[in-house]
Design a protein around this motif. Structure first.
Motif, PDB file in Angstrom:
ATOM      1  N   ALA A  26      11.063  -3.025 -10.257  1.00  0.00           N
ATOM      2  CA  ALA A  26      11.207  -2.335  -8.971  1.00  0.00           C
ATOM      3  C   ALA A  26      10.916  -3.273  -7.805  1.00  0.00           C
ATOM      4  O   ALA A  26      11.552  -3.175  -6.748  1.00  0.00           O
ATOM      5  CB  ALA A  26      10.274  -1.132  -8.918  1.00  0.00           C
ATOM      6  N   LEU A  27       9.966  -4.185  -7.990  1.00  0.00           N
ATOM      7  CA  LEU A  27       9.658  -5.151  -6.930  1.00  0.00           C
ATOM      8  C   LEU A  27      10.881  -6.001  -6.625  1.00  0.00           C
ATOM      9  O   LEU A  27      11.194  -6.253  -5.449  1.00  0.00           O
ATOM     10  CB  LEU A  27       8.482  -6.033  -7.370  1.00  0.00           C
ATOM     11  N   ASP A  28      11.597  -6.427  -7.655  1.00  0.00           N
ATOM     12  CA  ASP A  28      12.835  -7.178  -7.449  1.00  0.00           C
ATOM     13  C   ASP A  28      13.852  -6.350  -6.660  1.00  0.00           C
ATOM     14  O   ASP A  28      14.467  -6.826  -5.709  1.00  0.00           O
ATOM     15  CB  ASP A  28      13.456  -7.570  -8.795  1.00  0.00           C
ATOM     16  N   VAL A  29      14.034  -5.108  -7.081  1.00  0.00           N
ATOM     17  CA  VAL A  29      15.068  -4.260  -6.477  1.00  0.00           C
ATOM     18  C   VAL A  29      14.700  -3.883  -5.039  1.00  0.00           C
ATOM     19  O   VAL A  29      15.515  -4.006  -4.126  1.00  0.00           O
ATOM     20  CB  VAL A  29      15.289  -2.989  -7.330  1.00  0.00           C
ATOM     21  N   ALA A  32      14.895  -6.750  -2.517  1.00  0.00           N
ATOM     22  CA  ALA A  32      16.266  -7.176  -2.227  1.00  0.00           C
ATOM     23  C   ALA A  32      17.059  -6.108  -1.485  1.00  0.00           C
ATOM     24  O   ALA A  32      17.844  -6.422  -0.580  1.00  0.00           O
ATOM     25  CB  ALA A  32      16.984  -7.533  -3.532  1.00  0.00           C
ATOM     26  N   GLU A  33      16.857  -4.841  -1.833  1.00  0.00           N
ATOM     27  CA  GLU A  33      17.701  -3.769  -1.309  1.00  0.00           C
ATOM     28  C   GLU A  33      17.005  -2.866  -0.295  1.00  0.00           C
ATOM     29  O   GLU A  33      17.667  -2.074   0.375  1.00  0.00           O
ATOM     30  CB  GLU A  33      18.201  -2.893  -2.471  1.00  0.00           C
ATOM     31  N   PRO A 108       6.902 -14.066  -2.379  1.00  0.00           N
ATOM     32  CA  PRO A 108       7.912 -13.724  -1.377  1.00  0.00           C
ATOM     33  C   PRO A 108       8.467 -12.309  -1.526  1.00  0.00           C
ATOM     34  O   PRO A 108       8.775 -11.646  -0.543  1.00  0.00           O
ATOM     35  CB  PRO A 108       9.010 -14.776  -1.595  1.00  0.00           C
ATOM     36  N   ARG A 109       8.570 -11.817  -2.764  1.00  0.00           N
ATOM     37  CA  ARG A 109       9.096 -10.464  -2.959  1.00  0.00           C
ATOM     38  C   ARG A 109       8.149  -9.428  -2.364  1.00  0.00           C
ATOM     39  O   ARG A 109       8.582  -8.471  -1.722  1.00  0.00           O
ATOM     40  CB  ARG A 109       9.301 -10.174  -4.442  1.00  0.00           C
ATOM     41  N   GLU A 110       6.863  -9.631  -2.582  1.00  0.00           N
ATOM     42  CA  GLU A 110       5.870  -8.698  -2.052  1.00  0.00           C
ATOM     43  C   GLU A 110       5.898  -8.689  -0.524  1.00  0.00           C
ATOM     44  O   GLU A 110       5.780  -7.641   0.103  1.00  0.00           O
ATOM     45  CB  GLU A 110       4.477  -9.084  -2.551  1.00  0.00           C
ATOM     46  N   SER A 111       6.034  -9.874   0.066  1.00  0.00           N
ATOM     47  CA  SER A 111       6.100  -9.960   1.527  1.00  0.00           C
ATOM     48  C   SER A 111       7.312  -9.210   2.054  1.00  0.00           C
ATOM     49  O   SER A 111       7.218  -8.466   3.038  1.00  0.00           O
ATOM     50  CB  SER A 111       6.156 -11.430   1.960  1.00  0.00           C
ATOM     51  N   ARG A 112       8.458  -9.368   1.407  1.00  0.00           N
ATOM     52  CA  ARG A 112       9.671  -8.675   1.869  1.00  0.00           C
ATOM     53  C   ARG A 112       9.578  -7.168   1.633  1.00  0.00           C
ATOM     54  O   ARG A 112      10.104  -6.385   2.432  1.00  0.00           O
ATOM     55  CB  ARG A 112      10.904  -9.268   1.186  1.00  0.00           C
ATOM     56  N   LEU A 113       8.929  -6.764   0.554  1.00  0.00           N
ATOM     57  CA  LEU A 113       8.718  -5.332   0.314  1.00  0.00           C
ATOM     58  C   LEU A 113       7.951  -4.721   1.479  1.00  0.00           C
ATOM     59  O   LEU A 113       8.328  -3.664   2.008  1.00  0.00           O
ATOM     60  CB  LEU A 113       7.936  -5.144  -0.989  1.00  0.00           C
ATOM     61  N   PHE A 114       6.862  -5.376   1.880  1.00  0.00           N
ATOM     62  CA  PHE A 114       6.041  -4.883   2.979  1.00  0.00           C
ATOM     63  C   PHE A 114       6.823  -4.935   4.292  1.00  0.00           C
ATOM     64  O   PHE A 114       6.786  -3.984   5.085  1.00  0.00           O
ATOM     65  CB  PHE A 114       4.766  -5.725   3.084  1.00  0.00           C
ATOM     66  N   ALA A 115       7.551  -6.029   4.530  1.00  0.00           N
ATOM     67  CA  ALA A 115       8.317  -6.163   5.771  1.00  0.00           C
ATOM     68  C   ALA A 115       9.377  -5.068   5.879  1.00  0.00           C
ATOM     69  O   ALA A 115       9.577  -4.484   6.953  1.00  0.00           O
ATOM     70  CB  ALA A 115       8.972  -7.543   5.838  1.00  0.00           C
TER      71      ALA A 115
END
Length: 207
Positions: A26-29, A32-33, A108-115
């Motif tokens: 889910a973190l990947d998805v 990204a999305e 980086p994925r965690e940062s983008r999730l939060f952003a």
């Protein structure tokens, strides 16, 4: 009969492993999305599981998203929480800056999730920001202000210092695709970023 795990019963190793597997996928998805673009079907496919199996562990896409965000929030604020009054102000803040930069490199994925959550107006994290981050932010701003008043730091605005640290360090994660084009040698790029960020904030903070 409802086969959903009993919340009062400790999950088995297999259940724990499958939950981690779903959250990792889910973190990947989500990173990204975004929340709106992500689907349970995509999460299930990334996890190598069926959609009903995913729903056995989490009852909705939102539950998965909130679980990820709650775990991330604790990780995200821990370096800020670690700032202490008995530390050397410049070195303590520089350690915080470099920790945040390293988190952007490794998470980086965690940062983008939060952003993504913040860009959507923080619909799921709003209460967490108010109850968790805001009091901590205010306490650390008061700490930094005390250091400034004591002449141990240069004249800076504590609130905007912290937000600038976040903006600079998280840029490398949130804009990773752009950074990769502009600095294609990843190892050299990160080494240069560390030197630049260290020099910039050390100059800003030193009385």
């Amino acid at each position: 009969m409802d086969a959903r795990p009993d919340p009062e019963k400790k999950p088995s190793r297999i259940q724990q492993r499958n939950r981690r597997r779903i959250l990792e996928a889910a973190l990947d998805v989500f990173s990204a999305e975004g929340f709106r673009g992500a689907t349970l079907d995509a999460i299930a496919e990334a996890a190598g599981m069926s959609k009903p199996n995913v729903l056995y562990y989490f009852d909705s896409k939102e539950t998965i998203h909130v679980t990820l965000l709650n775990g991330l929030m604790e990780t995200w604020v821990e370096p800020l929480r670690a700032l202490r009054d008995d530390a050397d102000p410049v070195e303590a803040l520089m350690a915080y800056v470099m920790t945040k930069l390293e988190m952007s490199r490794t998470m980086p994925r965690e940062s983008r999730l939060f952003a993504n959550e913040i860009l959507q107006g923080a619909p799921r994290m709003g209460p967490h920001l108010q109850r968790g981050l805001k009091p901590l932010f205010d306490r650390k701003c008061a700490l930094i202000s005390g250091w400034v008043q004591a002449g141990r730091l240069a004249e800076i605005d504590p609130a905007h210092l912290l937000m600038t640290i976040w903006a600079v360090t998280q840029h490398y994660a949130d804009f990773e695709a752009q950074v990769a084009v502009l600095q294609p040698d990843r190892r050299d790029g990160w080494a240069r970023a560390e030197r630049h960020v260290d020099a910039m904030f050390r100059h800003l903070l030193t009385p």
